[in-house]
Design a protein around this motif. Structure first.
Motif, short mmCIF file in Angstrom:
data_model
loop_
_atom_site.label_atom_id
_atom_site.label_comp_id
_atom_site.label_asym_id
_atom_site.label_seq_id
_atom_site.Cartn_x
_atom_site.Cartn_y
_atom_site.Cartn_z
N GLU A 6 -38.61 -74.22 6.12
CA GLU A 6 -39.43 -74.32 7.32
C GLU A 6 -40.80 -74.88 6.94
O GLU A 6 -41.27 -74.71 5.82
N CYS A 22 -37.52 -77.28 10.63
CA CYS A 22 -36.52 -76.70 9.72
C CYS A 22 -35.61 -77.82 9.27
O CYS A 22 -35.01 -78.52 10.11
N TRP A 36 -34.11 -69.60 15.72
CA TRP A 36 -35.45 -69.31 15.22
C TRP A 36 -35.74 -67.83 15.48
O TRP A 36 -35.50 -67.32 16.59
N ARG A 38 -38.60 -64.42 14.44
CA ARG A 38 -39.91 -64.07 13.91
C ARG A 38 -39.92 -62.59 13.55
O ARG A 38 -39.14 -61.79 14.07
N ALA A 69 -36.35 -74.69 21.24
CA ALA A 69 -35.73 -75.27 20.04
C ALA A 69 -35.13 -76.63 20.40
O ALA A 69 -34.58 -76.80 21.48
N LEU A 80 -39.09 -75.97 16.42
CA LEU A 80 -39.46 -74.90 17.34
C LEU A 80 -40.81 -75.30 17.93
O LEU A 80 -41.82 -75.29 17.22
N TYR A 93 -42.29 -66.80 10.92
CA TYR A 93 -41.19 -67.41 11.66
C TYR A 93 -40.14 -67.94 10.68
O TYR A 93 -40.48 -68.59 9.68
N TYR A 94 -38.89 -67.68 11.03
CA TYR A 94 -37.78 -68.03 10.15
C TYR A 94 -36.76 -68.89 10.88
O TYR A 94 -36.48 -68.69 12.06
N CYS A 95 -36.20 -69.80 10.14
CA CYS A 95 -35.08 -70.62 10.62
C CYS A 95 -33.79 -70.01 10.06
O CYS A 95 -33.71 -69.72 8.87
#
Length: 121
Positions: A6, A22, A36, A38, A69, A80, A93-95
């Protein structure tokens, strides 16, 4: 090994917009749905947007209409887009991607390392 990275996090003011990206860390992979998420310290991780992921349905109302997204035309990057950011959007924040290994013809679900977003009032 399938991995995603990311980028795009940072510090912004309330009301600003930010776009996270991402991408697979190497070549030979294709996206097959991305979510996505968080995480705020002390709270459970929550989904905030998804593309081609019918398994992600519990997106909170607090981000609907503000977070979207999307994927580029080449299918190499998932974004995102976050608009109207609020201090409560501050999080990591994570993918989470389903990646197809085009060579091995296998599907793997992977998480990125996360990117920090800080929103100041």
């Amino acid at each position: 090994q399938a991995q995603v990275v990311e980028s795009g996090g940072g510090s912004v003011q309330a009301g600003d917009s930010l776009r996270l990206s991402c991408t697979p860390s190497g070549s030979g992979f294709s996206f097959h749905g991305v979510g996505w998420y968080r995480r705020v310290p002390g709270k459970p991780r929550e989904p905030v947007a998804a593309i081609d992921r019918g398994d992600i349905t519990n997106i909170p109302d607090s981000v609907k209409g503000r977070f979207t997204a999307s994927m580029d035309n080449a299918g190499n990057t998932v974004y995102l887009q976050m608009n109207g950011l609020k201090p409560e959007d501050t999080a990591t924040y994570y993918c989470n991607a389903n990646l197809i290994d085009l060579g091995a013809r296998s599907l793997t679900n992977v998480w990125g390392q996360g990117t920090e977003v800080t929103v100041s009032s």
